[in-house]
Design a protein around this motif. Structure first.
Motif, PDB file in Angstrom:
ATOM      1  N   VAL A   6       0.854  -1.185   0.000  1.00 36.44           N
ATOM      2  CA  VAL A   6       0.000   0.000   0.000  1.00 36.44           C
ATOM      3  C   VAL A   6       0.888   1.232   0.000  1.00 36.44           C
ATOM      4  N   LEU A   7       0.591   2.165  -0.908  1.00 34.44           N
ATOM      5  CA  LEU A   7       1.299   3.440  -0.973  1.00 34.44           C
ATOM      6  C   LEU A   7       0.435   4.500  -0.309  1.00 34.44           C
ATOM      7  N   PHE A   8       0.988   5.136   0.720  1.00 37.52           N
ATOM      8  CA  PHE A   8       0.310   6.175   1.492  1.00 37.52           C
ATOM      9  C   PHE A   8       0.940   7.517   1.136  1.00 37.52           C
ATOM     10  N   PRO A   9       0.292   8.335   0.306  1.00 38.18           N
ATOM     11  CA  PRO A   9       0.907   9.591  -0.141  1.00 38.18           C
ATOM     12  C   PRO A   9       0.917  10.663   0.941  1.00 38.18           C
ATOM     13  N   GLY A  10       1.604  11.744   0.629  1.00 42.46           N
ATOM     14  CA  GLY A  10       1.597  12.924   1.477  1.00 42.46           C
ATOM     15  C   GLY A  10       0.633  13.942   0.897  1.00 42.46           C
ATOM     16  N   ILE A  11       0.652  15.124   1.445  1.00 40.77           N
ATOM     17  CA  ILE A  11      -0.147  16.218   0.885  1.00 40.77           C
ATOM     18  C   ILE A  11       0.653  16.796  -0.271  1.00 40.77           C
ATOM     19  N   GLY A  12       0.101  16.772  -1.453  1.00 43.37           N
ATOM     20  CA  GLY A  12       0.820  17.287  -2.613  1.00 43.37           C
ATOM     21  C   GLY A  12       1.899  16.340  -3.117  1.00 43.37           C
ATOM     22  N   TYR A  13       2.086  15.229  -2.456  1.00 41.47           N
ATOM     23  CA  TYR A  13       3.051  14.232  -2.911  1.00 41.47           C
ATOM     24  C   TYR A  13       2.270  12.946  -3.144  1.00 41.47           C
ATOM     25  N   HIS A  14       1.655  12.866  -4.324  1.00 42.71           N
ATOM     26  CA  HIS A  14       0.800  11.734  -4.666  1.00 42.71           C
ATOM     27  C   HIS A  14       1.633  10.545  -5.152  1.00 42.71           C
ATOM     28  N   CYS A  15       0.982   9.483  -5.505  1.00 43.26           N
ATOM     29  CA  CYS A  15       1.657   8.227  -5.840  1.00 43.26           C
ATOM     30  C   CYS A  15       2.373   8.253  -7.188  1.00 43.26           C
ATOM     31  N   ASP A  16       2.218   9.322  -7.959  1.00 40.05           N
ATOM     32  CA  ASP A  16       2.938   9.444  -9.225  1.00 40.05           C
ATOM     33  C   ASP A  16       4.183  10.312  -9.114  1.00 40.05           C
ATOM     34  N   LYS A  17       4.492  10.777  -7.913  1.00 37.51           N
ATOM     35  CA  LYS A  17       5.737  11.512  -7.683  1.00 37.51           C
ATOM     36  C   LYS A  17       6.871  10.490  -7.534  1.00 37.51           C
ATOM     37  N   LYS A  36      -2.796   2.082  -4.379  1.00 29.58           N
ATOM     38  CA  LYS A  36      -2.409   3.489  -4.293  1.00 29.58           C
ATOM     39  C   LYS A  36      -3.558   4.277  -3.674  1.00 29.58           C
ATOM     40  N   LEU A  37      -3.301   4.832  -2.513  1.00 31.77           N
ATOM     41  CA  LEU A  37      -4.333   5.565  -1.786  1.00 31.77           C
ATOM     42  C   LEU A  37      -4.383   7.034  -2.201  1.00 31.77           C
ATOM     43  N   LYS A  38      -5.527   7.645  -1.935  1.00 36.89           N
ATOM     44  CA  LYS A  38      -5.717   9.082  -2.159  1.00 36.89           C
ATOM     45  C   LYS A  38      -6.504   9.632  -0.982  1.00 36.89           C
ATOM     46  N   TYR A  39      -6.264  10.916  -0.686  1.00 42.21           N
ATOM     47  CA  TYR A  39      -7.041  11.598   0.345  1.00 42.21           C
ATOM     48  C   TYR A  39      -7.584  12.897  -0.243  1.00 42.21           C
TER      49      TYR A  39
END
Length: 181
Positions: A6-17, A36-39
């Protein structure tokens, strides 16, 4: 064998960075099902405000729980969580609460992540990251069984103008991830 990540992104750092993108690619190449998660999070001033950060963390946790309930992660024989920034906190909290066997790769975590049991985690944090004091992070990491890697770099593990070095840091992250598998 069921392998999930599971990929947990940051704010403004999504899974395609770059950091999460290449981690996801490596995991797929190694036979992992990659989620790939999104918030969708409120715009809060969290840099110097712990209370606002906690509000954001908890909202992200709620959204992640709703997404992860679609998967049988505890049935996986291998489970890896890769978090970036606030995603590190969310990943750690999910492991503590529900997915005990998940391995953690934490990329530029905020200090609140280290308030949870993250034993066995691998942490990358840039020495010039304006979001965390490297000495405090080092002290907190020593209190747990974690591997802390602190290369030069900012909150994206990058050094302005050092493209070869930036690519090398991505390679170091991927080497650590490969070692976790």
């Amino acid at each position: 064998m069921e392998k999930r990540a599971v990929l947990f992104p940051g704010i403004g750092y999504h899974c395609d960075k770059p950091l999460l993108y290449y981690c996801g690619k490596l995991l797929q190449d190694e036979g992992y099902q990659v989620i790939k998660l999104k918030y969708v999070l409120p715009d809060l001033d969290i840099k110097n405000n712990h209370d606002q950060r906690m509000v954001l963390f908890e909202e992200a946790c709620l959204q992640v729980q709703a997404q992860l309930c679609q998967y049988d992660l505890n049935d996986a024989q291998e489970l890896i969580f890769v978090g970036k920034s606030i995603g590190c906190y969310v990943a750690a909290k999910q492991r503590v609460q529900t997915y005990k066997k998940a391995k953690l790769l934490l990329l530029t975590p905020l200090i609140e992540t280290l308030t949870m049991n993250i034993d066995g985690a691998v942490i990358f944090s840039g020495l010039e990251d304006p979001w965390v004091n490297p000495a405090i992070l080092r002290q907190k990491a020593q209190e747990q069984d974690v591997k802390l890697i602190q290369p030069h770099g900012n909150h994206s593990l990058e050094v302005k103008g050092n493209y070869h070095g930036n690519l090398k840091r991505i390679e170091e992250v991927l080497d650590a991830l490969k070692e976790m598998m």
